[in-house]
Design an enzyme around this catalytic site. Structure first.
Site, PDB file in Angstrom:
ATOM      1  N   LEU A   1      46.782  39.800  40.879  1.00 44.92           N
ATOM      2  CA  LEU A   1      45.652  40.674  40.621  1.00 44.92           C
ATOM      3  C   LEU A   1      45.815  41.241  39.223  1.00 44.92           C
ATOM      4  O   LEU A   1      46.937  41.440  38.754  1.00 44.92           O
ATOM      5  CB  LEU A   1      45.600  41.826  41.632  1.00 44.92           C
ATOM      6  CG  LEU A   1      45.361  41.477  43.109  1.00 44.92           C
ATOM      7  CD1 LEU A   1      45.494  42.730  43.965  1.00 44.92           C
ATOM      8  CD2 LEU A   1      44.001  40.834  43.312  1.00 44.92           C
ATOM      9  N   ASP A   2      44.706  41.528  38.550  1.00 46.92           N
ATOM     10  CA  ASP A   2      44.784  42.168  37.245  1.00 46.92           C
ATOM     11  C   ASP A   2      45.520  43.493  37.359  1.00 46.92           C
ATOM     12  O   ASP A   2      45.522  44.134  38.425  1.00 46.92           O
ATOM     13  CB  ASP A   2      43.377  42.442  36.695  1.00 46.92           C
ATOM     14  CG  ASP A   2      42.654  41.174  36.274  1.00 46.92           C
ATOM     15  OD1 ASP A   2      43.325  40.162  36.046  1.00 46.92           O
ATOM     16  OD2 ASP A   2      41.404  41.213  36.194  1.00 46.92           O
ATOM     17  N   ARG A   3      46.087  43.931  36.256  1.00 50.09           N
ATOM     18  CA  ARG A   3      46.803  45.215  36.220  1.00 50.09           C
ATOM     19  C   ARG A   3      45.937  46.344  36.766  1.00 50.09           C
ATOM     20  O   ARG A   3      46.409  47.183  37.541  1.00 50.09           O
ATOM     21  CB  ARG A   3      47.210  45.521  34.775  1.00 50.09           C
ATOM     22  CG  ARG A   3      47.773  46.918  34.545  1.00 50.09           C
ATOM     23  CD  ARG A   3      48.091  47.117  33.065  1.00 50.09           C
ATOM     24  NE  ARG A   3      48.564  48.467  32.791  1.00 50.09           N
ATOM     25  CZ  ARG A   3      47.766  49.500  32.508  1.00 50.09           C
ATOM     26  NH1 ARG A   3      46.445  49.329  32.456  1.00 50.09           N
ATOM     27  NH2 ARG A   3      48.275  50.695  32.257  1.00 50.09           N
TER      28      ARG A   3
ATOM     29  N   THR B   1      43.306  46.166  38.740  1.00 52.92           N
ATOM     30  CA  THR B   1      42.716  45.923  40.052  1.00 52.92           C
ATOM     31  C   THR B   1      43.738  46.260  41.135  1.00 52.92           C
ATOM     32  O   THR B   1      44.876  45.810  41.087  1.00 52.92           O
ATOM     33  CB  THR B   1      42.279  44.456  40.198  1.00 52.92           C
ATOM     34  OG1 THR B   1      41.303  44.146  39.191  1.00 52.92           O
ATOM     35  CG2 THR B   1      41.668  44.202  41.570  1.00 52.92           C
TER      36      THR B   1
ATOM     37  N   ARG C   1      34.151  40.501  37.579  1.00 55.65           N
ATOM     38  CA  ARG C   1      33.756  41.376  36.475  1.00 55.65           C
ATOM     39  C   ARG C   1      32.709  40.707  35.589  1.00 55.65           C
ATOM     40  O   ARG C   1      31.723  41.339  35.182  1.00 55.65           O
ATOM     41  CB  ARG C   1      34.993  41.766  35.670  1.00 55.65           C
ATOM     42  CG  ARG C   1      36.037  42.512  36.508  1.00 55.65           C
ATOM     43  CD  ARG C   1      37.407  42.491  35.867  1.00 55.65           C
ATOM     44  NE  ARG C   1      37.421  43.180  34.584  1.00 55.65           N
ATOM     45  CZ  ARG C   1      38.430  43.105  33.721  1.00 55.65           C
ATOM     46  NH1 ARG C   1      39.503  42.377  34.010  1.00 55.65           N
ATOM     47  NH2 ARG C   1      38.371  43.767  32.581  1.00 55.65           N
TER      48      ARG C   1
END
Length: 330
Positions: A146-148, A150, A249
């Site tokens: 997961l993105d930082r 998120t 996004r």
């Protein structure tokens, strides 16, 4: 001044500040001479007193002058694997084969330049004796990421067998993922399918974009449903059928309803009380993208049992949504 080749990172060095390095910050100066080390690691060395400027301790922000002598004592080189750190983990599920964790926002999944500590892998290395090795030494157990910014549920494999089985499900797109996001403005439709290819942004390297017929483009499909509309915002559930970088996004921004506080795609990195009500309240409500991996459905890697795991809604997104409820609309 000719810069001498970088020596082994565990040897001390004395470097004389060159004329073209005038007024450079000490930490930036060291980054340019010790490329194998992150800025954070070098800043820690400065704070410990392992770096001297003209024989005296200095700060990371110290501005250097030509001719000054910078002595850097031996700096611990980054290890191949994550250094275990006692970081609390919010476990959703665990057995002898795998783990599911509710990743908090602002936590990087695995070590990378500028993020050598405080990662999920560092926490995993501390709390679990055995993790799969398929992802390599820097990503033990990591099946997906997961993105930082998120938050939400992420799966971790304890064994190589479990890792391979879970990885195949991601590859075959049999894993069902549902994200919840706060977007603004609210979509006009109650639900929709966004089927638009995503590729590299034409001139911003860190971004992705809708790109038709481009060499970097890959098919991307997202389904969204509005759960609630409220005072110019909406809480939406998004189910991505593909797993492209920044997919949700990019897709929500494409339909004119970007994720709130999305620095790259909404143009605003945070929201305060004043942003909602123009009442002078500068309390920060949210300072990361309002995106949370809420649910994940998959077959257990060993038993084959279908599983649906859910992560609790994060406190910061809850705080924003509660503030939106009391927003005074013109």
């Amino acid at each position: 001044m000719e810069i001498e080749p970088e020596r082994e990172p565990n040897l001390a060095r004395t470097i004389v500040v060159a004329p073209e390095e005038d007024q450079q910050r000490l930490d930036s100066f060291l980054v340019s001479h010790f490329s194998k080390h992150s800025r954070v690691r070098l800043q820690r060395a400065i704070a410990k007193g392992d770096v001297l400027v003209d024989g005296k301790k200095a700060k990371s922000s110290t501005k250097l002058k030509p001719g000054q002598s910078v002595v850097c004592e031996p700096i611990e080189a980054p290890t191949e694997g994550p250094i275990p750190e006692d970081i609390p983990l919010d476990l959703i599920f665990e057995d002898e084969h795998m783990i599911a964790i509710n990743k908090p926002p602002l936590m990087v999944v695995h070590p990378a330049k500028g993020h050598w500590s405080g990662t999920l892998t560092a926490a995993l290395a501390f709390h679990f004796k055995s993790l799969s090795s398929i992802g390599g030494p820097t990503r033990p157990g990591i099946v997906h990421r997961l993105d930082r910014d998120t938050s939400g549920v992420i799966l971790v494999a304890k064994t190589d067998q479990a890792h391979a089985a879970l990885g195949k499900q991601f590859q075959d797109r049999t894993v069902e993922k549902e994200y919840h996001a706060i977007v603004t403005p609210a979509p006009d439709r109650d639900r929709d399918v966004i089927d638009k290819p995503i590729g590299n942004h034409p001139y911003q390297r860190e971004k992705k974009a809708i790109r038709e017929n481009h060499s970097s483009s890959r098919a991307a499909v997202s389904m969204y449903e509005v759960l609630e509309r409220l005072n110019g915002f909406a809480l939406v559930a998004v189910k991505p059928k593909t797993g492209r970088t920044h997919q949700i996004r990019v897709h929500m921004a494409h339909v004119g309803c970007p994720v709130a506080c999305d620095r790259l795609y909404s143009g605003r990195a945070r929201l305060t009380g004043n942003d909602l009500n123009r009442d002078g309240d500068e309390t920060v409500l949210l300072d990361r993208q309002a995106l949370h991996a809420r649910k994940i459905g998959f077959d257990h890697p060993v038993s084959g049992e279908r599983m649906l795991l859910e992560s609790k809604f994060p406190a910061d997104m809850t705080r924003l949504w509660e503030a939106i409820k009391t927003r005074k609309m013109d």
